[in-house]
Design a protein around this motif. Structure first.
Motif, mmCIF file in Angstrom:
data_model
loop_
_atom_site.group_PDB
_atom_site.id
_atom_site.type_symbol
_atom_site.label_atom_id
_atom_site.label_comp_id
_atom_site.label_asym_id
_atom_site.label_seq_id
_atom_site.Cartn_x
_atom_site.Cartn_y
_atom_site.Cartn_z
ATOM 1 N N ILE A 163 0.830 -1.202 0.000
ATOM 2 C CA ILE A 163 0.000 0.000 0.000
ATOM 3 C C ILE A 163 0.870 1.259 0.000
ATOM 4 O O ILE A 163 0.461 2.309 -0.493
ATOM 5 N N TRP A 169 -0.290 0.770 -7.571
ATOM 6 C CA TRP A 169 -1.493 0.468 -6.788
ATOM 7 C C TRP A 169 -2.132 1.761 -6.286
ATOM 8 O O TRP A 169 -3.344 1.944 -6.361
ATOM 9 N N ALA A 191 -11.115 -0.952 -1.613
ATOM 10 C CA ALA A 191 -10.202 -1.901 -2.259
ATOM 11 C C ALA A 191 -10.819 -3.286 -2.084
ATOM 12 O O ALA A 191 -10.994 -3.747 -0.954
ATOM 13 N N LYS A 193 -11.704 -7.499 -3.676
ATOM 14 C CA LYS A 193 -11.170 -8.653 -4.395
ATOM 15 C C LYS A 193 -11.777 -8.753 -5.787
ATOM 16 O O LYS A 193 -11.097 -9.105 -6.756
ATOM 17 N N MET A 204 -7.794 -4.984 -4.644
ATOM 18 C CA MET A 204 -7.054 -5.050 -3.396
ATOM 19 C C MET A 204 -5.631 -5.527 -3.649
ATOM 20 O O MET A 204 -5.328 -6.062 -4.727
ATOM 21 N N VAL A 205 -4.750 -5.334 -2.696
ATOM 22 C CA VAL A 205 -3.372 -5.792 -2.829
ATOM 23 C C VAL A 205 -3.353 -7.315 -2.811
ATOM 24 O O VAL A 205 -3.904 -7.935 -1.898
ATOM 25 N N THR A 209 -5.278 -9.503 2.011
ATOM 26 C CA THR A 209 -6.711 -9.265 2.163
ATOM 27 C C THR A 209 -7.026 -8.414 3.388
ATOM 28 O O THR A 209 -7.810 -7.463 3.315
ATOM 29 N N THR A 211 -5.103 -6.349 5.137
ATOM 30 C CA THR A 211 -4.629 -4.973 4.994
ATOM 31 C C THR A 211 -5.539 -4.193 4.056
ATOM 32 O O THR A 211 -5.893 -3.039 4.324
ATOM 33 N N SER A 212 -5.949 -4.821 2.949
ATOM 34 C CA SER A 212 -6.852 -4.161 1.996
ATOM 35 C C SER A 212 -8.202 -3.872 2.638
ATOM 36 O O SER A 212 -8.787 -2.792 2.424
ATOM 37 N N THR A 216 -10.206 -0.198 3.222
ATOM 38 C CA THR A 216 -11.622 0.083 2.984
ATOM 39 C C THR A 216 -12.299 0.612 4.241
ATOM 40 O O THR A 216 -13.043 1.594 4.197
#
Length: 233
Positions: A163, A169, A191, A193, A204-205, A209, A211-212, A216
């Motif tokens: 991030i 990103w 962010a 999936k 998302m990264v 998951t 962290t993403s 949000t």
């Protein structure tokens, strides 16, 4: 006093510890002004990054910050200006942190980029391993993302740390909307999936998951505090 006695050993150790502590305190105080300057400059750069202004050396970044930041305001959750801030400001909203944010004292950076008004809003949240935060720049409509810069304290390198480290990103957020069409009460920027609303969502990264999800949630809570300001026209 006998040098091989217990009393001598204890006294010697205490004196040595006190001397070392004093030396460390002196060194810390001597370096603190420069440390404070470096911390402030890093924050200025992060704000510039959110405005898509990058690749400047320290002197140029400091000068650019003074040029583009019209005011570092403090507002409350009703959108009322508590402190107006100043040009190139570092004494009002600039000084606020996550504790102030939680208490309802909100920083708002009013900026001018190429003759256009931008608003930079700091938001705070939690990633997988610790706090995360971001500076998000909005266009004058207060609904469209102009740019964003993310930071973290301890996310996993190559995963959650992306991030901060992955410019591509971060650039996904440019042009995204805070709200879904016709709904200015719920923050939709996220962010995810699987994207089902390209206007408000980014990928998302990969492999990060939690962290993403934290990003949000940070948007929902953070921009939620600014809702009155965002809906002022």
């Amino acid at each position: 006093m006998k040098t091989n006695s217990n009393s001598y050993t204890i006294i010697y150790s205490v004196v040595l510890v006190v001397i070392v502590a004093l030396l460390l305190a002196v060194v810390f105080q001597a370096l603190k002004p420069q440390q404070d300057i470096n911390v402030a400059l890093d924050k200025q750069k992060q704000i510039l990054y959110s405005l898509n202004i990058r690749d400047l050396d320290d002197a140029s970044a400091a000068a650019k910050y003074k040029e583009v930041v019209v005011a570092d305001r403090i507002i409350d959750e009703n959108g009322t200006i508590v402190e107006p801030g100043t040009q190139g400001g570092t004494s009002a909203g600039f000084k606020l942190n996550s504790a102030d944010y939680k208490s309802g004292r909100l920083a708002l950076f009013v900026c001018n980029v190429d003759g256009q008004t931008k608003y930079v809003i700091p938001v705070y949240g939690m990633g997988l391993w610790g706090p995360i935060n971001a500076f998000v720049a909005l266009n004058e409509d207060k609904a469209t993302v102009y740019g964003a810069y993310f930071n973290h304290e301890g996310e996993t390198a190559g995963l959650g740390a992306e991030i901060k480290d992955n410019l591509k990103w971060q650039q996904q957020f440019q042009g995204k909307k805070l709200f879904k069409e016709g709904n200015n009460t719920d923050i939709a920027l996220a962010a995810v999936k699987k994207i089902d609303d390209p206007a408000t969502q980014v990928d998302m990264v990969t492999g990060a998951t939690l962290t993403s999800n934290g990003v949000t949630d940070m948007f929902k809570e953070g921009f939620g505090k600014y809702m009155k300001f965002l809906n002022e026209k």
